[in-house]
Design an enzyme around this catalytic site. Sequence first.
Site, PDB file in Angstrom:
ATOM      1  N   LYS A  31       0.839  -1.199   0.000  1.00  0.00           N
ATOM      2  CA  LYS A  31       0.000   0.000   0.000  1.00  0.00           C
ATOM      3  C   LYS A  31       0.872   1.247   0.000  1.00  0.00           C
ATOM      4  O   LYS A  31       1.925   1.285   0.642  1.00  0.00           O
ATOM      5  CB  LYS A  31      -0.913  -0.020   1.225  1.00  0.00           C
ATOM      6  CG  LYS A  31      -1.957   1.088   1.264  1.00  0.00           C
ATOM      7  CD  LYS A  31      -2.881   0.893   2.479  1.00  0.00           C
ATOM      8  CE  LYS A  31      -3.929   1.988   2.582  1.00  0.00           C
ATOM      9  NZ  LYS A  31      -4.841   1.765   3.741  1.00  0.00           N
TER      10      LYS A  31
ATOM     11  N   SER B 275      -9.644   1.801   3.050  1.00  0.00           N
ATOM     12  CA  SER B 275      -8.838   2.600   2.157  1.00  0.00           C
ATOM     13  C   SER B 275      -7.815   1.786   1.360  1.00  0.00           C
ATOM     14  O   SER B 275      -7.195   2.309   0.432  1.00  0.00           O
ATOM     15  CB  SER B 275      -8.097   3.687   2.950  1.00  0.00           C
ATOM     16  OG  SER B 275      -7.186   3.112   3.870  1.00  0.00           O
TER      17      SER B 275
ATOM     18  N   SER C  93      -9.818  -0.485   7.116  1.00  0.00           N
ATOM     19  CA  SER C  93      -9.270  -0.266   5.777  1.00  0.00           C
ATOM     20  C   SER C  93      -8.636  -1.481   5.123  1.00  0.00           C
ATOM     21  O   SER C  93      -8.367  -1.459   3.925  1.00  0.00           O
ATOM     22  CB  SER C  93      -8.249   0.878   5.810  1.00  0.00           C
ATOM     23  OG  SER C  93      -8.899   2.108   6.001  1.00  0.00           O
TER      24      SER C  93
END
Length: 474
Positions: A77, A152, A176
Amino acid sequence: MKQQTVYSLGRALRAGEISCLALTEECLSRIKKEGGTQGAFLSVLEEEALSAARAFDACPDYEKWSSALAGIPVAVKDNLMLKGAVCTCGSRMLAGFVAPYDATAVEKLKRAGAILVGKTNMDEFGMGSTGEHSAYGAACNPLDHSRVAGGSSSGSAAAVAGGSVPAALGSDTGGSVRLPVAYCGIVGMRPTYGAVSRYGLTAFCSSMDTVGPITKTVRDNALVYAAIVGIDPNDATGLSFDFSVPNVRHPIRIGVIEELMTDGISEEVRHAVQQASERFASLGMLVESVSIPETKGSLSAYYLISSAEASSNLARFDGVRYGHRAKDCADLGALYEKSKSEGFGSEVKRRIMLGNYVLKKENKEAYYERSLLVKRILRDAFARVFESYDVLLCPTAPDIAPRMGAIQTPEQMYAIDLCTVPMSLAGLPALSLPAGVTKDGMPIGIQLTGKAFSEGLLYALGILYEGGGTDDAI
């Protein structure tokens, strides 16, 4: 490779059925092919990945098989530092910022022999539940491109579910990791707070941020988790414990959280959780409903606390030392104002303003301190429940992945976190795994939560749920 797992690819590498270079080239080819439709990656580390793969293949056998991740392509990420790679956090504020060091979780992946192939898309600074709040466009759900991938950690989930990589790292503050894996039909773990180092993770809400693995299967998830877990002298909040996946040899007591099965939960999601309860019962578990009324205040408390911490953590992005720097500013005040106005997106600005409001002297006691009290009460409530139950079960998300643009208001987006934020506030581990599909063919996720540092038990139950045994491969 699309349907292959970390475990199966590792066996193929060890057997000489495929080289690390060939596997990495296939992975990079998939990323290029899917990149235009899924939006999962913000940057691809092609040269670095191919160089690492060649070095791996040239390494003597006895030096490279110490880890289950050896030779496996993994994505990261874009809020985790990877030395020499751009780290944008999905924001214009950090466009072009090159990480000067490796996050501890990334360093551990490298040490385990994983091949890092790219940085994945995300809601800006981790603030979003759908993946639509990236400054670089949304990541699509690979099962239906008209739907969101979840946020997210949208890009990490889309990359794994779409078959671009067998595993990825995400971060989970209020859900997330868990929300996108539920929407994409794969597996994700939010670790116990402090179990995985946060060093090198760009801070959103420091008291709840965690780094967690995203994979196709529970077994794969445990393999990645084993590689990144552990105390780190660079993280003052780190805690040490011995991680292992036990054999489940006695009836496990599972409580289904009543409050997370009613208001706001779709009928198909409730049915999936009921079926999961029956599945666990058929495996010899003791399953019954349990009431935790304290969870009802979780959503408000989470958004007040996280916004307060975000307003503090993001204050450093002022256009002076790093971050976007606005041009043609008359003075320092104008530089601050214009740099932040141009660099931050609307959702980040909203939460910064909310955070500043609740931290004002005249508001702090009524909002921030009361939210901290709710957090403490919730942790105590979970502790009491775990005196009678080993694991708790609930949905991961109230409904399936919404269509792009369907979430029109902040209140609608925040409500998506209904089932995930209680565990975040309490600092507890939570494993999301797929539990069937709706009549439209979209996946539903269920969530297993345990006591602090009970990740091994959660993985053991998840593996049994998938139909495997816990006495091999971990």
